[in-house]
Design an enzyme around this catalytic site. Structure first.
Site, PDB file in Angstrom:
ATOM      1  N   SER A 129       0.534  -0.864  -0.176  1.00  0.00           N
ATOM      2  CA  SER A 129      -0.079   0.205   0.250  1.00  0.00           C
ATOM      3  C   SER A 129       0.996   1.388   0.256  1.00  0.00           C
ATOM      4  O   SER A 129       1.972   1.331   0.548  1.00  0.00           O
ATOM      5  CB  SER A 129      -0.772  -0.047   1.269  1.00  0.00           C
ATOM      6  OG  SER A 129      -1.698   1.507   1.373  1.00  0.00           O
ATOM      7  N   LYS A 183      -4.302  -6.892   3.634  1.00  0.00           N
ATOM      8  CA  LYS A 183      -4.717  -5.624   2.444  1.00  0.00           C
ATOM      9  C   LYS A 183      -6.319  -5.468   2.067  1.00  0.00           C
ATOM     10  O   LYS A 183      -6.677  -4.075   2.159  1.00  0.00           O
ATOM     11  CB  LYS A 183      -3.526  -6.057   1.804  1.00  0.00           C
ATOM     12  CG  LYS A 183      -3.449  -4.777   0.049  1.00  0.00           C
ATOM     13  CD  LYS A 183      -3.096  -3.377   0.857  1.00  0.00           C
ATOM     14  CE  LYS A 183      -2.712  -2.608  -0.461  1.00  0.00           C
ATOM     15  NZ  LYS A 183      -3.703  -2.607  -1.399  1.00  0.00           N
ATOM     16  N   HIS A 186      -7.626  -3.502   4.981  1.00  0.00           N
ATOM     17  CA  HIS A 186      -6.498  -1.980   4.959  1.00  0.00           C
ATOM     18  C   HIS A 186      -7.687  -1.404   3.825  1.00  0.00           C
ATOM     19  O   HIS A 186      -8.046  -0.175   4.071  1.00  0.00           O
ATOM     20  CB  HIS A 186      -5.535  -1.965   4.354  1.00  0.00           C
ATOM     21  CG  HIS A 186      -5.017  -0.831   3.499  1.00  0.00           C
ATOM     22  ND1 HIS A 186      -5.310  -0.435   2.705  1.00  0.00           N
ATOM     23  CD2 HIS A 186      -3.781   0.248   4.202  1.00  0.00           C
ATOM     24  CE1 HIS A 186      -4.990   0.664   2.360  1.00  0.00           C
ATOM     25  NE2 HIS A 186      -3.834   1.521   4.047  1.00  0.00           N
ATOM     26  N   ASN A 187      -7.457  -1.799   2.512  1.00  0.00           N
ATOM     27  CA  ASN A 187      -8.790  -0.698   1.507  1.00  0.00           C
ATOM     28  C   ASN A 187      -9.634  -1.420   1.680  1.00  0.00           C
ATOM     29  O   ASN A 187     -10.101   0.029   1.777  1.00  0.00           O
ATOM     30  CB  ASN A 187      -8.835  -1.742  -0.203  1.00  0.00           C
ATOM     31  CG  ASN A 187      -7.564  -1.820  -0.675  1.00  0.00           C
ATOM     32  OD1 ASN A 187      -6.481  -1.743  -0.204  1.00  0.00           O
ATOM     33  ND2 ASN A 187      -7.284  -1.824  -1.700  1.00  0.00           N
ATOM     34  N   GLU A 190      -9.765   1.995   4.653  1.00  0.00           N
ATOM     35  CA  GLU A 190      -9.680   2.987   2.868  1.00  0.00           C
ATOM     36  C   GLU A 190     -10.767   3.627   3.231  1.00  0.00           C
ATOM     37  O   GLU A 190     -11.046   4.523   3.137  1.00  0.00           O
ATOM     38  CB  GLU A 190      -9.423   2.426   1.971  1.00  0.00           C
ATOM     39  CG  GLU A 190      -8.262   4.406   1.762  1.00  0.00           C
ATOM     40  CD  GLU A 190      -7.411   2.959   0.201  1.00  0.00           C
ATOM     41  OE1 GLU A 190      -6.273   2.206   0.446  1.00  0.00           O
ATOM     42  OE2 GLU A 190      -7.221   2.843  -1.279  1.00  0.00           O
TER      43      GLU A 190
END
Ligand code: 6PG
Length: 479
Positions: A129, A183, A186-187, A190
């Protein structure tokens, strides 16, 4: 002589910048791209005067790699990765390492790890990222897959990763698709952070009539406190940005794009039964924004308030700050809850403190706040939910009055705040000792004889009531 440290395939923006970053840290990188002109352009352009070596075929890329060979793929997720692996395999030997650094679905990574392990190849699926700048200057890296690969990739990955307090924002996540999964979360987070920032902006713009300059100043101020983060920082800069035709933001069409990682997080949360409401709402808000033509029709057709706050600008700016902070805590609480459930479901050992640490720098959601999350997991590695940590409980307690005022006022003014509202509903639901699910269970039992448990009997003991007088003879309604 075999002297190349790593081969990298795929010279789109991320691939190019990672190759340059590795070169900066003293690693010898060979690069290949399906359309080979890009290799030559890269070598003549930004890779000029570096040690990066161009290859015009997979065979020549692989032939120069030191053993065990390390090949990193930075190509489009899905079939392209499977096809590339197929082309690589004839040139690899047992013990070699294949790394996928794209935004791939975690189940594909788990599958490939198992398939390649049967041929002795060590597969790694890593989240990376930080976008273009992160890839070049130091991203956050979340590798997972075959654990035997970690000692072979650790040095390179930790060297090129961002650093916070002299610690690399890269650590081994775990087996199978766990790196990819982290991830994906994480996104999703986000998406949540961006949605909440968007709602604060919308409230200030529509509800308070602030100018872009005034909003830039508010976000700039917020970036110095508990909301200090990359996304708040770039929001202030975006609001301040003026081109030859005026403020750029005002001319950008309000239709959000998405590549799918937030959606994957939502789908997986539904599968695992985790209320990932904030990320879910953030994905749906993007979908709603994309229906621009329909929204234009509806705007002219559907009645409702389009109110503006009179006065109270200062109070509401402070309330918005608190709403943003509290809702953000909910979003992270939900994200970590999802990871905890996934670890159980897929047999991973995830270290939540370490995950917060590697999100503290380099990545899109980097923020001061992640230090507090790390602290919460350091205090109690078995923490069930961030909301049960004293620091976060007190933080929410301080913020909740403003948060509630924002949600209430937004409803009154007709400003959509799906993120703030969903977060508040989750908070109130989570802290409710009693929810109306008793009625729901009764309804299910009424129309479908689905049975229910009783508060005064052991869990697992099922009851059925003959609600309509049509007794179901197959079920015993009394113990
Ligand atoms: C990152 C980002 C990145 C993501 C883009 C676009 O961590 O660097 O998450 O991986 O692909 O931000 O995502 P959407 O198109 O889905 O918004």
């Amino acid at each position: 002589m075999l002297e190349v440290d790593i081969g990298l395939i795929g010279l789109a923006v991320m691939g190019q910048n990672l190759a340059l970053n590795m070169n900066d840290h003293g690693f010898t990188v060979a690069v290949f791209n399906r359309s080979v002109t890009r290799v030559d352009e890269f070598l003549a352009g930004s890779a000029k005067d570096t040690q990066i070596i161009g290859a015009h075929s997979i065979e020549s890329l692989v032939s120069g790699l030191r053993l065990p060979r390390r090949v990193m793929m930075m190509v489009k997720a899905g079939d392209a990765v499977d096809s590339l692996i197929g082309q690589l395999l004839p040139h690899l030997s047992p013990g070699d390492i294949v790394i996928d650094g794209g935004n791939e679905l975690f189940t594909n990574t788990s599958r490939r790890m198992a398939e390649l392990a049967s041929q002795g190849i060590l597969y790694v699926g890593t989240g990376i990222s930080g976008g273009e700048e992160g890839a070049r200057q130091g991203p956050s890296i979340m590798p997972g897959g075959n654990p035997d690969a970690w000692p072979q990739v650790q040095e390179i990955f930790q060297a090129i990763a961002a650093r916070v307090d002299d610690q690399p924002c890269c650590d081994w996540i775990g087996a199978g698709g766990s790196g990819r999964y982290v991830k994906m979360v994480h996104n999703g987070i986000e998406y949540g952070d961006m949605q909440l920032i968007g709602e604060a902006y919308d409230f200030m713009r529509r509800g308070m009539g602030l100018s872009q300059g005034q909003m830039a100043a508010v976000f700039g101020r917020w970036n110095t406190g508990v909301l200090d983060s990359y996304l708040i920082e770039i929001t202030a800069k975006i609001l301040d940005f003026v081109d030859d035709e005026g403020p750029t933001l005002e001319r950008i069409l309000d239709r959000a794009g998405q590549k799918g990682t937030g959606k994957w997080a939502g789908i997986n949360a539904l599968e695992l039964g985790i209320p990932l409401t904030l990320i879910g709402e953030s994905v749906f808000a993007r979908c709603l924004s994309a229906m621009k033509a329909e929204r234009l029709k509806a705007a002219a057709f559907l009645p409702g308030p389009n109110g503006v706050l009179i006065g109270q600008a200062e109070e509401f700016t402070a309330y918005l700050h608190d709403a943003l902070y509290a809702a953000k805590i909910m979003s992270y609480a939900q994200g970590f809850m999802l990871m905890r459930e996934a670890a159980k479901a897929y047999g991973w050992q995830l270290n939540y403190g370490s995950i917060s640490l590697l999100w503290r720098g380099g990545c899109i959601i980097r923020s001061a706040f992640l230090g507090d999350i790390k602290q919460a997991f350091d205090n109690n590695p078995a923490l069930e939910n961030l909301l049960l940590d004293e620091f976060f409980r007190d933080a929410i307690n301080q913020a909740q009055s403003g948060w509630r005022k924002v949600v209430g006022k937004a409803a009154e003014l007709g400003i959509p705040t799906p993120g703030f509202s969903a977060a508040l509903a989750y908070y109130d639901g989570y802290r409710s000792a009693s929810l109306p699910a008793n009625l729901l269970q009764a309804q299910r039992d009424y129309f479908g004889a689905h049975t229910y448990e009783r508060i005064d009997r052991p869990r697992g003991q099922m009851f059925h009531t003959d609600w309509a007088g049509n007794r179901n003879p197959k079920l015993d309604d009394q113990p």
